[in-house]
Design an enzyme around this catalytic site. Structure first.
Site, PDB file in Angstrom:
ATOM      1  N   GLU A   1       3.163  -3.638  25.656  1.00 50.76           N
ATOM      2  CA  GLU A   1       2.201  -2.709  25.056  1.00 50.76           C
ATOM      3  C   GLU A   1       2.792  -1.308  24.913  1.00 50.76           C
ATOM      4  O   GLU A   1       2.342  -0.351  25.573  1.00 50.76           O
ATOM      5  CB  GLU A   1       0.917  -2.665  25.885  1.00 50.76           C
TER       6      GLU A   1
ATOM      7  N   HIS B   1      -7.038   5.122  27.983  1.00 54.51           N
ATOM      8  CA  HIS B   1      -8.254   4.814  28.729  1.00 54.51           C
ATOM      9  C   HIS B   1      -9.388   5.779  28.419  1.00 54.51           C
ATOM     10  O   HIS B   1     -10.280   5.981  29.234  1.00 54.51           O
ATOM     11  CB  HIS B   1      -7.952   4.816  30.235  1.00 54.51           C
TER      12      HIS B   1
ATOM     13  N   GLU C   1      -5.115  -5.229  22.492  1.00 54.47           N
ATOM     14  CA  GLU C   1      -5.133  -3.836  22.028  1.00 54.47           C
ATOM     15  C   GLU C   1      -4.393  -3.761  20.702  1.00 54.47           C
ATOM     16  O   GLU C   1      -3.311  -4.327  20.551  1.00 54.47           O
ATOM     17  CB  GLU C   1      -4.496  -2.922  23.080  1.00 54.47           C
TER      18      GLU C   1
END
Length: 406
Positions: free
Chosen positions: A362, A236, A266
């Protein structure tokens, strides 16, 4: 002194304009409210006071912008009413499935007076225990007659975790738009370009597509994080003005937000051929990603999936580089509101996957600076759990073959 208080309302209703198109049909909002009212009946709760952005949006369609002011959605067995600040005028009514009350700010606690007019002295009130602050709780007790307060946050989260057909259709659209943003980012990457310029290319592409294909949606909160080099170490980390250099590891992160519904893409990329240590890390994370994709199916548990991927990383000698949980739920959530914590792929979550749930895979390896292969490696796909298997609705390619940029 002139008395201006006697003619100024504490709260009121005003319906300017017609009802705006909402993200979902009236039948969908009625379905959600029916589920909530069944929870209320089972727990003997006559009225629920929802205060979070995600639950207000989920049950009413209205996504508020707090800006320091409180908002609510009050649900009884008969009604669903949003409570909004006067600064927003009639827009909350237009975007609410149900009615709306506007509170004024000329007198302290007019918000609570509006809420009290809807709760009508109820002795038991359901609230979101993970959102109600200590200060709000004290005012609630004082203004609403010190009712018994029942935490319904867990119940509402469980209800949100299984998606309807309409929700899944919107999430599919979000995944499609994220792929478009990813392609724009891929095309914008070149040596000397700043992170912010690449990020803007992806965001602009997504917003243009949302405006084209979802013209009635609220066009806000779409964003891209594009990181390079050292900036890839955190998932982040904010976008910067760092210029891309040959040999950089890159992290592409697209987040289209169609009417408050979060989706994501992503990917790891390299500007130029990765060195052998980096390539080894990248390929290992891709292998973990593919293992995770194969594990998503009805009946699998979040903790069990996590255990299998942990075992793979341990066998590769990379478990110490594992960064965070391996996936999470989708729906009404964002980087500043919402979370369905009961559906995260972590060691301490034993939830079993069910048809209608939507989760990501992920895996991320974080290799510290100064270590061969340094950087953050992350791939992210969205899967819809079906009756016997899961469907991957993310189409943007991953891995060195596509994402090594000459």
């Amino acid at each position: 002194m002139l008395d201006t208080t006697s003619t100024r309302p504490q709260f009121f209703s005003r319906h300017d304009g017609g009802k705006a198109p909402l993200p979902f049909s009236a039948a969908e909002y009625d379905r959600r409210l029916t589920t909530l009212r069944a929870i209320m009946a089972k727990r003997d709760i006559p009225v629920v006071l929802l205060t979070s952005m995600h639950n207000v949006a989920y049950y009413s369609g209205f996504l508020y912008c707090a800006f320091g002011r409180p908002y609510a959605c009050v649900v009884t067995q008969e009604a669903c009413t949003t409570v909004s600040a006067n600064i927003d005028a009639s827009q909350p009514w237009r975007r609410s499935h149900g009615d709306n009350l506007i509170y004024t700010d000329w007198q302290r606690d007019n918000y609570w007076r509006a809420v009290e007019s809807l709760t009508q002295g109820a002795a038991r009130i359901g609230v979101e225990g993970d959102h109600l602050t200590l200060a709000m709780r004290a005012t609630l007790d004082a203004m609403l007659g010190d009712p018994e307060v029942i935490d319904i946050a867990g119940d509402t989260m469980a209800a949100r975790m299984v998606k309807s057909a309409e929700e899944i259709a919107l999430i599919r659209e979000g995944a499609r738009v994220a792929d478009i943003g990813g392609a724009a980012i891929h095309a914008a990457i070149r040596e000397g370009t700043r992170e912010i310029d690449v990020a803007m290319a992806g965001r602009n592409a997504m917003e243009l597509e949302i405006a084209r294909s979802h013209p009635d949606s609220e066009l806000r909160d779409n964003w891209v994080w594009f990181q390079s080099g050292i900036n890839t170490d955190g998932a982040h980390n904010p976008v910067t003005t760092r210029k891309l250099e040959q040999g950089d590891i890159l992290s592409l992160n697209c987040f289209p937000m169609i009417s408050a519904y979060y989706t994501a893409l992503e990917r790891t990329l390299f500007l130029g051929e990765p060195d052998p240590a980096s390539l080894k890390m990248w390929e290992a994370n891709v292998a973990a990603h593919e293992l995770g994709l194969s594990l998503i199916k009805p009946g699998a548990t979040c903790s069990g999936i996590c255990e299998e991927i942990n075992r793979f990383f341990a066998q590769e000698g990379l478990l110490d580089y594992r960064s965070f949980g391996y996936g999470h739920s989708f729906g009404v959530l964002s980087h500043y509101y919402g979370r369905e914590a009961g559906l995260e792929l972590r060691e301490d979550i034993d939830t079993a996957l069910e048809p209608g749930m939507v989760v990501s895979i992920e895996p991320m390896l974080w290799v510290p600076e100064g270590t061969p292969g340094a950087g953050g490696y992350r791939e992210h796909d969205i899967l819809v759990v079906g009756d016997s298997a899961a469907e991957n609705i993310t189409k943007f390619p991953y891995g060195p073959a596509h994402n090594t940029i000459a």
